[in-house]
Design a protein around this motif. Sequence first.
Motif, mmCIF file in Angstrom:
data_model
loop_
_atom_site.group_PDB
_atom_site.id
_atom_site.type_symbol
_atom_site.label_atom_id
_atom_site.label_comp_id
_atom_site.label_asym_id
_atom_site.label_seq_id
_atom_site.Cartn_x
_atom_site.Cartn_y
_atom_site.Cartn_z
ATOM 1 N N ARG A 54 0.792 -1.231 0.000
ATOM 2 C CA ARG A 54 0.000 0.000 0.000
ATOM 3 C C ARG A 54 0.824 1.280 0.000
ATOM 4 N NH1 ARG A 54 -2.021 -0.672 6.300
ATOM 5 N NH2 ARG A 54 -1.490 1.422 6.908
ATOM 6 N N GLY A 100 12.459 8.563 7.194
ATOM 7 C CA GLY A 100 13.577 7.915 6.508
ATOM 8 C C GLY A 100 13.208 7.505 5.085
ATOM 9 N N ARG A 277 -2.539 3.996 18.215
ATOM 10 C CA ARG A 277 -2.891 2.821 17.412
ATOM 11 C C ARG A 277 -3.445 1.696 18.296
ATOM 12 N NH1 ARG A 277 -0.128 6.371 15.378
ATOM 13 N NH2 ARG A 277 -0.241 6.774 13.139
HETATM 14 C C1 LIG Z 1 22.614 6.936 12.604
HETATM 15 C C2 LIG Z 1 21.211 6.559 12.632
HETATM 16 C C3 LIG Z 1 20.366 7.572 12.030
HETATM 17 C C4 LIG Z 1 18.948 7.223 12.228
HETATM 18 C C5 LIG Z 1 18.164 8.227 11.563
HETATM 19 C C6 LIG Z 1 16.733 7.965 11.626
HETATM 20 C C7 LIG Z 1 16.062 9.035 10.815
HETATM 21 C C8 LIG Z 1 14.735 8.614 10.405
HETATM 22 C C9 LIG Z 1 13.783 8.512 11.304
HETATM 23 C C10 LIG Z 1 12.447 8.091 10.905
HETATM 24 O O1 LIG Z 1 12.150 7.776 9.796
HETATM 25 S S1 LIG Z 1 11.355 8.026 12.181
HETATM 26 C C11 LIG Z 1 9.868 7.482 11.421
HETATM 27 C C12 LIG Z 1 9.249 8.584 10.672
HETATM 28 N N1 LIG Z 1 7.985 8.147 10.170
HETATM 29 C C13 LIG Z 1 6.877 8.309 10.843
HETATM 30 O O2 LIG Z 1 6.841 8.888 11.893
HETATM 31 C C14 LIG Z 1 5.645 7.729 10.214
HETATM 32 C C15 LIG Z 1 4.852 7.010 11.228
HETATM 33 N N2 LIG Z 1 3.677 6.424 10.631
HETATM 34 C C16 LIG Z 1 2.559 7.131 10.375
HETATM 35 O O3 LIG Z 1 2.469 8.325 10.584
HETATM 36 C C17 LIG Z 1 1.398 6.365 9.836
HETATM 37 O O4 LIG Z 1 1.650 5.019 10.049
HETATM 38 C C18 LIG Z 1 1.141 6.615 8.338
HETATM 39 C C19 LIG Z 1 2.421 6.533 7.550
HETATM 40 C C20 LIG Z 1 0.521 8.008 8.151
HETATM 41 C C21 LIG Z 1 0.154 5.549 7.812
HETATM 42 O O5 LIG Z 1 -1.035 5.608 8.556
HETATM 43 P P1 LIG Z 1 -2.098 4.423 8.469
HETATM 44 O O6 LIG Z 1 -3.275 4.882 9.277
HETATM 45 O O7 LIG Z 1 -2.285 4.024 7.080
HETATM 46 O O8 LIG Z 1 -1.421 3.199 9.172
HETATM 47 P P2 LIG Z 1 -1.082 2.982 10.698
HETATM 48 O O9 LIG Z 1 -2.219 2.297 11.349
HETATM 49 O O10 LIG Z 1 -0.594 4.235 11.306
HETATM 50 O O11 LIG Z 1 0.160 2.009 10.624
HETATM 51 C C22 LIG Z 1 -0.004 0.630 10.272
HETATM 52 C C23 LIG Z 1 0.887 -0.183 11.171
HETATM 53 O O12 LIG Z 1 2.244 0.171 10.887
HETATM 54 C C24 LIG Z 1 2.898 0.573 12.079
HETATM 55 N N3 LIG Z 1 3.869 1.627 11.738
HETATM 56 C C25 LIG Z 1 3.613 2.760 11.080
HETATM 57 N N4 LIG Z 1 4.746 3.456 10.916
HETATM 58 C C26 LIG Z 1 5.722 2.745 11.486
HETATM 59 C C27 LIG Z 1 7.116 2.934 11.634
HETATM 60 N N5 LIG Z 1 7.750 4.022 11.151
HETATM 61 N N6 LIG Z 1 7.820 1.997 12.277
HETATM 62 C C28 LIG Z 1 7.220 0.890 12.765
HETATM 63 N N7 LIG Z 1 5.900 0.643 12.658
HETATM 64 C C29 LIG Z 1 5.172 1.565 12.018
HETATM 65 C C30 LIG Z 1 1.791 1.084 12.985
HETATM 66 O O13 LIG Z 1 2.186 1.019 14.319
HETATM 67 C C31 LIG Z 1 0.660 0.130 12.653
HETATM 68 O O14 LIG Z 1 0.919 -1.045 13.373
HETATM 69 P P3 LIG Z 1 -0.305 -1.858 14.002
HETATM 70 O O15 LIG Z 1 -0.983 -0.921 14.957
HETATM 71 O O16 LIG Z 1 -1.162 -2.250 12.850
HETATM 72 O O17 LIG Z 1 0.352 -3.005 14.696
#
Ligand SMILES: CCCCCCC/C=C/C(=O)SCCNC(=O)CCNC(=O)[C@H](O)C(C)(C)COP(=O)(O)OP(=O)(O)OC[C@H]1O[C@@H](n2cnc3c(N)ncnc32)[C@H](O)[C@@H]1OP(=O)(O)O
Length: 731
Positions: A54, A100, A277
């Motif tokens: 998705r 990321g 969530r």
């Molecule tokens: C030297 C090291 C350097 C390290 C640098 C690190 C720099 C980067 C950091 C990052 O990237 S931090 C992460 C940034 N991203 C986010 O914050 C996005 C978070 N997610 C969301 O906002 C939402 O999920 C969405 C993208 C808007 C999608 O929403 P939707 O309603 O479609 O789905 P959800 O129900 O929210 O998510 C489904 C499921 O997935 C899990 N999940 C979502 N994002 C993450 C993630 N980034 N990591 C792990 N898991 C994630 C979420 O918890 C849901 O899980 P369940 O509840 O279904 O178990």
Amino acid sequence: MANYSVRNQVAIISLCSPPVNALSSDVRRGILDSLKKAEQDVKVAAIVICGEGRTFCVGADITEFKSEFKTFPNLFELVDILESSPKPIVAAIHGHAFGGGLEVALACHYRVALSSAKLALPEVKLGILPGAGGTQRLPRLIGIDSSMQWIAFGDEYSAQIAANIGIIDRIFPSNADILESAVQYAQSIIGKSLINRRVSKLPVKDASKVSHIMEKYKQIVGKKSRGAIAPMVCLEAIKHAALLPYVEGMKKERMGIEALMGSDQSKSLIYMFFAERQVRNWTIPGTGINSKNTKPIKVEKVAVIGLGTMGRGIVLSLLKAGIKHVSVMELNKTARENGLLFIKNILEGYAARGTISETQKRSMVDALKPVSNFEMLKDTDLVIEAVFESMSIKKDIFAKLGQVCKPSAVLATNTSALDVDEIAMVTPKPKQVVGMHFFAPAHVMKLLENVRGSKSSPQVIATAMNMGQRMGKVTVLVGNCHGFVGNRMFRHYTVETDFMLEEGAYPEQVDTVLKKFGFAMGRYQVGDLSGNDIGYRMRTKFEMTNKQQPPGAPERERHGVRYCPLADFLVESGRLGYKSDGKGWFRYLGKNRELTVDNEVTSMIDSYRRRNKIVPRKINGEEIIERALYPLINEGFKILEEGIASNPMEIDLILVHGYAWPRHTGGPMFYAHLIGLPKILRVIERHWNNAGLREPHWEPSKMLVRLVKNHGNPDIMSWTTLERETVRSAL
Ligand SMILES: CCCCCCC/C=C/C(=O)SCCNC(=O)CCNC(=O)[C@H](O)C(C)(C)COP(=O)(O)OP(=O)(O)OC[C@H]1O[C@@H](n2cnc3c(N)ncnc32)[C@H](O)[C@@H]1OP(=O)(O)O
């Protein structure tokens, strides 16, 4: 992991980690291995990185943050490897390119996207910064000003906006096949020079204006994200992109992320993310009934009774949720006309701002069905009563609903404190009745506190929960008690802050300390904003106000419990807040309603102290925080103990989303976890021993005492399980 294939000279690296392709160590390793294959394969002239399922990629895997720095390649390393590839890489974005995920895309040489895709660097919302080059690459692509806007607030943007400012090179229609389109695009850029396509090598266009832009954003961030550290660190990191070469800027970015990751604020924000969530999986404590084993009733027709402030907001929330038939019943003609006009004006505003299309607006207006009598509600699936907060009026309405509505109809009352069971008892089917406590303005506020009555059927509860989720609300299921979770806890905050006014503090001092803690407004400004008469009406119901006391009754006591009448004096002197000519605890002057201290209020407090022979003492910030917040935490434990909430996350969500508790502290229960339960209990016991029976809100929760006595300082995630075990073993 990542899958690898080759199609017409184009290597395809597809991220494969359902449901959202978070960049776990496996995925990062998969990308690197695939990249190596592509670089070594002479038949490959270009590379596409895409996401299976998705979405493209939502960023780093939040559950792996602790090990993020340890495993090769970490994101920081991966993005530089990608950018330095000799073969052109195209990021093919559909769904989300967040965090990321967007940083990976920024390290690619080209970015294409479906028009429906959303892009963001939301790391600041997790208390960190985009630590994989985001703070250094984005400014080189879109300038300092836009980068600060994107990174310091973390909001999402459409692919079209991203294309307008230069992040996306080509947009495809939302129904296009993103992979097919990206492969064709990759073929079209084969052989082109990569000079100017490596973002880290580009100059920052508005670098010379950095100090000025920085000042502007510092001001905005200071106001909007009060008390949060990450937004300021983000701004600093972006500033370095303007002032330093890329490699040096990256070192600063690295220092920034190392300082933020694992901080209390970041822990709190990550906890909030998962709580939002987790709360979808509701459960009724001690019954085995939960969201997994209970189906909601199908809801197509909804009715709202009452078109006052609450009713209007609820109608708008239903329309926004796509309900195609919303009956509205308001018997008062003026209220009905004003209510409908309000709703239509708001919809016009949404359409003018582009939040909804003209067609959507028209279909929402068409969905509105004014009705004039209860009979017309007979085939409604869900009725939400939102009339004045009066038990007798509500009972009257439910008695009528019970007669006319079909047996399967769910009958919900929007009450902020009344007994849902008492209301249910006037209907022939109390199991169809549930509480749905919306927060004003209901079309804006994200919180919905659903109240299960003792008779509410699991299906009825599931329907109310499902409807909340359809409306996009953080929907929390709680038990039935006076004030439910939010108002029950928050009461103590107002009571104890008023006691501090008696003893020596002034409203401005209390508010300054609370704002420093992170509240957008202090307790007294909130009172002025929402109207001090609201609390007064509630106290009147319990015959507590100053005016209701017989002559000679003790001024500082009600029903044997300590009481502070200062808020009563305020209201009785006509100082309701903003609405009474800007006079409340403070005075609000001019068009901008500038808050100023009012000597009249100071004199009122001083003369009250003199009359009651109270010698004022200095109250410091630490005491204000403890006394304002710890009674509320104590009540939170009592709520858990009684099973009114099933876990601390639910309480925290309610306080953060409904009462503006600062999100970066994770809510009252998570804040208690950060402070440590032994200290929380020590402070509560100290106050209880000093105050005794006259201040019952300081009586330590038995659950809190048991947790500390038996487990010391247990992790927040284990509180309810440990409590259940202790109670079970005592039986
Ligand atoms: C030297 C090291 C350097 C390290 C640098 C690190 C720099 C980067 C950091 C990052 O990237 S931090 C992460 C940034 N991203 C986010 O914050 C996005 C978070 N997610 C969301 O906002 C939402 O999920 C969405 C993208 C808007 C999608 O929403 P939707 O309603 O479609 O789905 P959800 O129900 O929210 O998510 C489904 C499921 O997935 C899990 N999940 C979502 N994002 C993450 C993630 N980034 N990591 C792990 N898991 C994630 C979420 O918890 C849901 O899980 P369940 O509840 O279904 O178990």
